[in-house]
Design an enzyme around this catalytic site. Structure first.
Site, PDB file in Angstrom:
ATOM      1  N   ASP A  33      -9.166  21.979 -33.716  1.00 42.33           N
ATOM      2  CA  ASP A  33      -7.803  22.920 -33.460  1.00 42.33           C
ATOM      3  C   ASP A  33      -7.423  23.224 -34.829  1.00 42.33           C
ATOM      4  O   ASP A  33      -6.857  22.553 -35.777  1.00 42.33           O
ATOM      5  CB  ASP A  33      -7.191  21.918 -32.774  1.00 42.33           C
ATOM      6  CG  ASP A  33      -7.343  21.267 -31.623  1.00 42.33           C
ATOM      7  OD1 ASP A  33      -7.384  20.196 -31.183  1.00 42.33           O
ATOM      8  OD2 ASP A  33      -7.318  22.337 -30.606  1.00 42.33           O
ATOM      9  N   ASP A 170      -7.573  22.245 -22.154  1.00 45.58           N
ATOM     10  CA  ASP A 170      -7.276  21.570 -23.344  1.00 45.58           C
ATOM     11  C   ASP A 170      -5.824  21.246 -23.536  1.00 45.58           C
ATOM     12  O   ASP A 170      -5.008  21.920 -23.191  1.00 45.58           O
ATOM     13  CB  ASP A 170      -7.561  22.453 -24.678  1.00 45.58           C
ATOM     14  CG  ASP A 170      -7.213  21.931 -25.949  1.00 45.58           C
ATOM     15  OD1 ASP A 170      -7.500  22.336 -26.932  1.00 45.58           O
ATOM     16  OD2 ASP A 170      -6.640  20.761 -25.901  1.00 45.58           O
TER      17      ASP A 170
HETATM   18  C1  DX5 Z   1      -2.896  21.197 -28.692  1.00 41.59           C
HETATM   19  C2  DX5 Z   1      -4.372  20.812 -29.058  1.00 41.59           C
HETATM   20  C3  DX5 Z   1      -4.687  19.247 -28.211  1.00 41.59           C
HETATM   21  C4  DX5 Z   1      -5.844  18.652 -28.646  1.00 41.59           C
HETATM   22  C5  DX5 Z   1      -6.369  17.585 -27.415  1.00 41.59           C
HETATM   23  O1  DX5 Z   1      -2.689  22.194 -29.493  1.00 41.59           O
HETATM   24  O2  DX5 Z   1      -5.412  21.485 -28.788  1.00 41.59           O
HETATM   25  O3  DX5 Z   1      -4.505  19.859 -26.892  1.00 41.59           O
HETATM   26  O4  DX5 Z   1      -7.006  19.527 -28.705  1.00 41.59           O
HETATM   27  O5  DX5 Z   1      -5.071  16.868 -27.392  1.00 41.59           O
HETATM   28  P1  DX5 Z   1      -5.122  15.702 -26.296  1.00 41.59           P
HETATM   29  O6  DX5 Z   1      -6.481  15.612 -25.470  1.00 41.59           O
HETATM   30  O7  DX5 Z   1      -4.820  14.303 -26.956  1.00 41.59           O
HETATM   31  O8  DX5 Z   1      -3.964  15.909 -25.297  1.00 41.59           O
END
Ligand code: DX5
Length: 222
Positions: A33, A170
């Site tokens: 990310d 995601d």
């Molecule tokens: C948000 C990020 C999150 C991350 C995953 O900008 O992209 O979504 O990748 O987060 P979790 O799986 O912990 O919600």
């Protein structure tokens, strides 16, 4: 069905070891990310982190650019070792040019939609991409609650793009939310805290697989 750990939720103090753990658990790809503190209200990391991990892992590197100038930095992430780059449709007036740049650089291309962005925004560019990413939280931080309305958005995207393109989700993906998005047509599940917040990462990944293995997927005619 693919589970893609998001390194945002990993222990940055021992990132290589964290990646090795999920690699041993059998995943094929991890997601980075990338956040610039401008398009999203957080700053994460840049090409040096991707480059540092590249020689330490054989996994595919899925780089999500949550940045205001994706075209300016995409090449640096390709050089750092990205195999796939997803940009946000909200950050460019010329998405087709960016997809062409990515393909010329030898990586696959994805386009991402924020929760408030209508599916129709990607209608012209999605056919040229290998993946569409439906954000199921507002981007910027891990550990947020899944936004239930995004399940229907996944279904709309699947109806728009047909069966051949990957749909990645995601944000807030867990054994509880994964079956819903899979039933609507998602096939690539990014999970951060559902994996890295657990002591046993292999067990966490296996639990995600079990949660979706019996899920009926909506049928979309080609
Ligand atoms: C948000 C990020 C999150 C991350 C995953 O900008 O992209 O979504 O990748 O987060 P979790 O799986 O912990 O919600």
């Amino acid at each position: 069905m693919e589970i893609v750990p998001s390194v945002l939720a990993a222990d940055f103090g021992c990132l290589a070891a964290e990646v090795t753990q999920v690699e041993a658990a059998g995943v094929k790809m991890i997601q980075f990310d990338i956040m610039d503190g401008h398009f999203v209200p957080n700053i994460s990391f840049g090409p040096p982190i991707v480059a540092a991990l590249r020689p330490r892992s054989t996994l595919a590197f899925d780089v999500q650019l949550m940045i205001s100038e994706p075209r300016r930095y995409a090449e640096a992430f390709v050089r750092a070792g990205a195999d796939h780059i997803t940009f946000h449709i909200e950050t460019t007036e010329r998405p087709l040019d960016l997809v062409e740049d990515l393909h010329k650089a030898g990586v696959t291309a994805g386009v991402a939609l924020n929760p408030e962005t209508d599916v129709l925004k990607i209608i012209d560019v999605a056919p040229y991409c290998e993946m569409v990413l439906v954000m199921t939280v507002h981007p910027g931080f891990g550990g947020q609650e899944f936004i239930p309305e995004m399940a229907d958005k996944v279904r709309q995207v699947r109806e728009l793009v047909g069966p051949a393109i990957r749909i990645e989700v995601d944000g807030g993906i867990s054994p509880e939310t994964a079956p819903l998005v899979v039933s609507c047509g998602a096939d690539t599940l990014v999970a951060g805290s559902a994996i890295f917040a657990k002591a046993d990462r292999s067990a966490a990944i296996a639990e995600l697989h079990r949660a979706v293995e019996r899920t009926e997927v909506v049928s979309i005619d080609d």
